[in-house]
Each structure stands twice: as structure tokens, then as C-alpha cells.
Design an enzyme around this catalytic site. Structure first.
Site, PDB file in Angstrom:
ATOM      1  N   ARG A 148       0.816  -1.231  -0.119  1.00 31.07           N
ATOM      2  CA  ARG A 148       0.130  -0.063   0.017  1.00 31.07           C
ATOM      3  C   ARG A 148       0.861   1.179  -0.051  1.00 31.07           C
ATOM      4  NH1 ARG A 148      -2.290  -3.403   3.970  1.00 31.07           N
ATOM      5  NH2 ARG A 148      -4.330  -4.130   3.575  1.00 31.07           N
ATOM      6  N   LYS A 172      -1.930  -2.335   7.851  1.00 25.44           N
ATOM      7  CA  LYS A 172      -3.345  -2.031   8.563  1.00 25.44           C
ATOM      8  C   LYS A 172      -3.572  -2.902   9.797  1.00 25.44           C
ATOM      9  CE  LYS A 172      -6.307   0.034   5.110  1.00 25.44           C
ATOM     10  NZ  LYS A 172      -7.560  -0.099   4.312  1.00 25.44           N
ATOM     11  N   HIS A 247      -2.642   3.510  -5.939  1.00 27.38           N
ATOM     12  CA  HIS A 247      -3.148   2.299  -5.514  1.00 27.38           C
ATOM     13  C   HIS A 247      -3.621   1.137  -6.548  1.00 27.38           C
ATOM     14  CE1 HIS A 247      -5.178   0.052  -2.114  1.00 27.38           C
ATOM     15  NE2 HIS A 247      -6.196  -0.217  -2.935  1.00 27.38           N
ATOM     16  N   ARG A 250      -1.079  -1.709  -6.872  1.00 28.46           N
ATOM     17  CA  ARG A 250      -1.439  -2.818  -6.064  1.00 28.46           C
ATOM     18  C   ARG A 250      -2.548  -3.728  -6.498  1.00 28.46           C
ATOM     19  NH1 ARG A 250      -1.711  -4.623  -0.385  1.00 28.46           N
ATOM     20  NH2 ARG A 250      -3.815  -4.730   0.550  1.00 28.46           N
ATOM     21  N   HIS A 273      -4.404  -8.683   3.841  1.00 27.26           N
ATOM     22  CA  HIS A 273      -5.914  -8.512   4.048  1.00 27.26           C
ATOM     23  C   HIS A 273      -6.257  -9.379   5.274  1.00 27.26           C
ATOM     24  CE1 HIS A 273      -6.813  -7.509  -0.316  1.00 27.26           C
ATOM     25  NE2 HIS A 273      -6.547  -6.140   0.346  1.00 27.26           N
ATOM     26  N   TYR A 282     -10.507  -8.980  -6.475  1.00 27.16           N
ATOM     27  CA  TYR A 282      -9.455  -8.872  -7.270  1.00 27.16           C
ATOM     28  C   TYR A 282      -9.823  -9.965  -8.336  1.00 27.16           C
ATOM     29  CZ  TYR A 282      -6.977  -5.542  -4.479  1.00 27.16           C
ATOM     30  OH  TYR A 282      -6.535  -4.616  -3.531  1.00 27.16           O
TER      31      TYR A 282
END
Length: 310
Positions: A148, A172, A247, A250, A273, A282
Site C-alpha cells: 500500500r 493495516k 493504489h 497494488r 488483508h 481482485y
């Protein structure tokens, strides 16, 4: 709208402290604070303890009427929800009036924006200028390792293990993950470290340094990407240019992996994730792939017999 800084100063300070303690990035803190200020300004001085769901929905409706995207509306909703969550956890309020409000349904069937391998190579060829080695490394980390923008921003030199060709990424949810550095990418990353700009402070650990001698910011990375995408599409008529952004690199990484047969769980781990449901966005299929799949069918049609056969 009223300016809420003085009226709700204690609450905004508490919100910032809560976000810092929760590990939100500086970029998210800034965005959420801006959204919170805008919302508080719409309350016309109402005490926060008396705010109901109606006021939150009314604000979000006004946001939509201004013509913002569903994604932006949902971000503002998340900001307000986090504000009230912070204030309840810090015992400044008793309830969260933003809880239970439904998100806007974003358009799921729109054509996903990503670059295929050929376009990705052309994009990387558009990287030039005085800081080419740094910028190229930044884009390679995003397009061939799935980082990211914020993760590239927070990288330190010590996160790169040259011997193991591995990168420690702080993602994250304050979670670390190890991402293998592809053999073809390692020389570019090594070159970027060799060419690393001198930081303003000698103790600065950032892997990527800006022209001003500070850690390369998220906005800085996004700006460099926007300039490069502009050169990449310079020969494309403006009406046909695609809304590429940093982004989307990615997105391209995830798409390439899945097309090459990587399983969803592996891609989930590489992307960092927390939920595999996020990874499934995706798994988009193009018209060309549908046609290729259909062409593989062995269709056995029954023989036709003439009406006059005996």
C-alpha cells in the site's frame, strides 16, 4: 456550517489521541479529523450527547447531494463512526449515534482499473528524472510486491533483509507481514538504497527520502505516481484516459498473481488483508478471458438427419 474547532476542541483532541493510540496512520488521522470537523460544523452547536442518528443521516444525505462518490460518503461515515466510538471508549459520551447506519452500496460491476503486465512495463518505463531510482523502487514495491502507499511511506532501511531478500511490512491493523523480494526486483531496491538522499536528521531511518530531506510522504508518493501516469497516457486522447492512481499498482499486483494461478489465501497473506472477502474483489474476469474459456469447450452437436431419410 459553523467552525467547530473551539466548540468541540476537547472532543477533537480526544479523537486524535484515540487514533494515535489505535495505530492509525498520520494520513488517516488527518482525513478522519477533517471529516469529523465538517460533521461537527453541521451540528450548529448542538451538544454531542444529544446527537441522534437523524443528525448523522441528515449530514450524510447532504454529502451525497453535493455529488460525492459513494466511496467518499462511506469514508465520511466511517470517520464519524470512529469519532463517536472514540468518545464512548474514552467515556466522554454514552452512545454512538452513527452505529447501525448502512453504508452506501458502491457499484460492484463497474470495470476494474488495473494495468496488465505489458502496460505495467510501459508505465515503469515512464519513470524518469533526477530521483528515478527511488521512484522506480517505490513503484516496483507496489506493483510487484503489493504494498500500500502508506506501507511504502512507513518503510525503514532496517525492514529490508538483503541476505534473505525479504521485506518486513507494517500494515493495516498494526500487523507486520514478511513479503519476499523477487530476484528481479532486488537490484532496483539495492540501487535505491545506494542512491538514498541524505536526510535532514542523521537518525532518520526512512527507506525513501524526499527532496526536503524528510521521509517521503504519502501525498508525495501519490503526486509522483500522478505525474508518471500522466506521461504514461500522454499519447492517449483525454476522453479515453483511465483513472489510474498509485493504489491501482497494488490492484495490478493482485490481478497478476491470481491470473498466474496463485490461490486466494496466498494472495490474501501477501496483500495483508484481514479478511479473504476483501481479496475476492481482485478476482474480476475480463471479456477476453470469458471468450478463451468458452473456446476450450468441446461441443458435440447431434447429427442432423434429413426429413426425407427412410
Amino acid at each position: 456550517m459553523n467552525e467547530p474547532e473551539h466548540e468541540y476542541e476537547e472532543e477533537l483532541d480526544a479523537f486524535l489521541i484515540w487514533m494515535k493510540d489505535a495505530g492509525y496512520t498520520a494520513y488517516t488521522q488527518k482525513s478522519y479529523l477533517a471529516d469529523a470537523r465538517e460533521f461537527l460544523g453541521s451540528l450548529n452547536g448542538r451538544e454531542l450527547g444529544t446527537v441522534k442518528k437523524l443528525q448523522v443521516v441528515s449530514y450524510l444525505t447532504s454529502v451525497r447531494e453535493r455529488g460525492v462518490s459513494d466511496a467518499t460518503r462511506n469514508r465520511k461515515h466511517a470517520s464519524i463512526s470512529c469519532l463517536f466510538k472514540a468518545l464512548t471508549e474514552l467515556e466522554l459520551l454514552n452512545i454512538n449515534p452513527a452505529a447501525g447506519i448502512k453504508k452506501s452500496k458502491t457499484e460492484k460491476n463497474r470495470e476494474p482499473v488495473y494495468l496488465d503486465e505489458q502496460d505495467l512495463q510501459r508505465f515503469l518505463s515512464a519513470v524518469d528524472g533526477k530521483y528515478r531510482s527511488r521512484n522506480l523502487a517505490v513503484f516496483l514495491l507496489m506493483s510487484y510486491m503489493g504494498l500500500r502507499v502508506g506501507e511504502v511511506h512507513t518503510l525503514n532501511q532496517s525492514d529490508y533483509n538483503v541476505e534473505r531478500r525479504s521485506l518486513r511490512v507494517f500494515g493495516k491493523g498494526r500487523k507486520w507481514r514478511n513479503v519476499p523480494v523477487p530476484e528481479d526486483i532486488a537490484p532496483y531496491l539495492d540501487q535505491a538504497l545506494t542512491d538514498r538522499l541524505n536526510p535532514w536528521h542523521s537518525k532518520e531511518e526512512a527507506m525513501f527520502i524526499s527532496q526536503k530531506g524528510r521521509r517521503l510522504s504519502i501525498r508525495g508518493i501519490q503526486g509522483i505516481a500522478a505525474d508518471t501516469f500522466s506521461r504514461f497516457q500522454s499519447e492517449v486522447p483525454s476522453s479515453q484516459r483511465r483513472p489510474y492512481s498509485s493504489h491501482k499498482l497494488r490492484h495490478s499486483f493482485a490481478t497478476m498473481l491470481l491470473r498466474k494461478g496463485a490461490d486466494l489465501r496466498t494472495v490474501q497473506e501477501l496483500l495483508g488483508h484481514s479478511s479473504i472477502q476483501t481479496t475476492t474483489v481482485y478476482t474480476h474476469i475480463t471479456s477476453r478471458e470469458k471468450e478463451e474459456a468458452m473456446s476450450r469447450l468441446q461441443i458435440g452437436m447431434p447429427y442432423k438427419t434429413g426429413s426425407g431419410d427412410s
